[in-house]
Scaffold this motif. Sequence first.
Motif, PDB file in Angstrom:
ATOM      1  N   PHE A 157       0.837  -1.201   0.000  1.00 20.62           N
ATOM      2  CA  PHE A 157       0.000   0.000   0.000  1.00 20.62           C
ATOM      3  C   PHE A 157       0.876   1.258   0.000  1.00 20.62           C
ATOM      4  O   PHE A 157       0.683   2.171  -0.813  1.00 20.62           O
ATOM      5  CB  PHE A 157      -0.903  -0.036   1.233  1.00 20.62           C
ATOM      6  N   ILE A 158       1.840   1.313   0.915  1.00 17.90           N
ATOM      7  CA  ILE A 158       2.708   2.485   1.035  1.00 17.90           C
ATOM      8  C   ILE A 158       3.602   2.626  -0.198  1.00 17.90           C
ATOM      9  O   ILE A 158       3.823   3.729  -0.698  1.00 17.90           O
ATOM     10  CB  ILE A 158       3.550   2.383   2.316  1.00 17.90           C
ATOM     11  N   ALA A 159       4.107   1.490  -0.698  1.00 14.65           N
ATOM     12  CA  ALA A 159       4.964   1.533  -1.885  1.00 14.65           C
ATOM     13  C   ALA A 159       4.202   2.097  -3.087  1.00 14.65           C
ATOM     14  O   ALA A 159       4.729   2.931  -3.840  1.00 14.65           O
ATOM     15  CB  ALA A 159       5.486   0.132  -2.209  1.00 14.65           C
ATOM     16  N   ALA A 160       2.958   1.661  -3.257  1.00 11.22           N
ATOM     17  CA  ALA A 160       2.140   2.175  -4.362  1.00 11.22           C
ATOM     18  C   ALA A 160       1.922   3.671  -4.224  1.00 11.22           C
ATOM     19  O   ALA A 160       2.008   4.431  -5.203  1.00 11.22           O
ATOM     20  CB  ALA A 160       0.796   1.440  -4.400  1.00 11.22           C
ATOM     21  N   SER A 161       1.668   4.124  -2.997  1.00 17.90           N
ATOM     22  CA  SER A 161       1.448   5.550  -2.759  1.00 17.90           C
ATOM     23  C   SER A 161       2.704   6.362  -3.074  1.00 17.90           C
ATOM     24  O   SER A 161       2.627   7.416  -3.724  1.00 17.90           O
ATOM     25  CB  SER A 161       1.027   5.776  -1.298  1.00 17.90           C
TER      26      SER A 161
END
Length: 451
Positions: free
Chosen positions: A362-366
């Motif tokens: 999730f954080i990587a995509a953001s």
Amino acid sequence: MSISLDEQPIQDNYHTEKKPFLSYLTEDWWAVILGGFLISLVIYFYGLGYTIDLPVYKWATLDDLSAKIFSADNILKIFGVWVVFLSLTTIAIALSGGKVKRFILGFTFIYVVSIFAFLIGGNKNVSYYGLEYVVFALLIGILLGNLVQLPQWLKEAVRSEFYIKTGLVILGTTILSADLVKAGLPGILQAVVVVSAVWFFSMWLSRKLKVDDEFGVILASAVSICGVSAAIVAAGAINGDKRKLSYVTTLVLIMAIPMMVLQPWAVKFFNIPEVVGGAWLGGTLDTTATVTAAGDLIGPIAVKAGVIAKFSQNVFIGVAAFLIAIWWAYKKPKKSNGEIAIQKGNGIGIVWERFPKFVIGFIAASLIFSFLLSAETSKAVVPSLSGLRTVWFAMAFVSIGMEAKLSSLIKLQEGKPAVVFGVAQLFNIFWTLLWAYILFGGYIFEVPDFK
């Protein structure tokens, strides 16, 4: 703690004696792999000059239904999404030791039910009242789960956490740092003050009424951040009970309907400035769609102010997921055979073991969509990714509904969670209105110009 798909399907009915290939990949890691693959696929096709067009489900008349929804082109798109999703999930299930044939049948059934929920929610008259696909996916699932004895082939595909976590990885693409800049300092301050105060108030009230912390975290996140999406993220971050997530989701949806009607009325009745009213809506209503719908009842400035305030608040989903996951990993010791086991190793090792790995995706995509991709690419591919994410969420809520027993939901902790939610939501409404006045009313900052 994340559990691999072979170790514990959601119903715990199927186990394989032979250890499957890639058994070290947990459900969380499969969510990251599948979500990451879909994100990469959409970006890759865009780089080749192709935009992935997804099916449409919005319609107003029977003529629209036949001409748009049931057109050959749209049906082909629905079929294409099914093929891609089924292929990816089947690979994960097969490599995790699941029952592939049963899963294929069950997955197809849940997908069809999800499409039916999209069709109901896509009607113009239904969507006008803020009723989205989530409502109908959950209701249909509850009816099936409580009125019909689910066959074994369907149970194999009822994997709500798997679908939710995959959707959440894709959700990260819409949580952009640029939205904070767009929100401006008043929007950022409102988000910080509202989210933190309402979250801690909700947790305090939960403990006062002796509601367990697992329930409290999901409730607090739903009330303080952005309703259903935040509840899903919080439940995933702590590996929460799906019955509790279903309960909170139902409360959010029930509360949202009167809020959409009464808050715009209050803005007009009490002559609240339009920009303040919009910021108030953005800080209290669940989704950007409901904020827009309610803002339309006030005026264009309210819509713009509300959407910007909502954007700044949505960014806190990622922050909340990260902080909640770390706090929960330290707070809850690992259990073995119903007993509390002594944790071995250092604190970092314990946190990593229990940390929900899908949050990393999730954080990587953001971060990738905020800083590595161009604004043009991000803007072009996010609509397709958002459409794919809603399919995962629809399937998750059909599954949650199937797992939810109404009798247990009604009796769950003697109705105290509903009391916590109602009181916390009232606190949220008045607290957010206060800060909307302070930050958008010209008392500290110049009144933003949203014309």
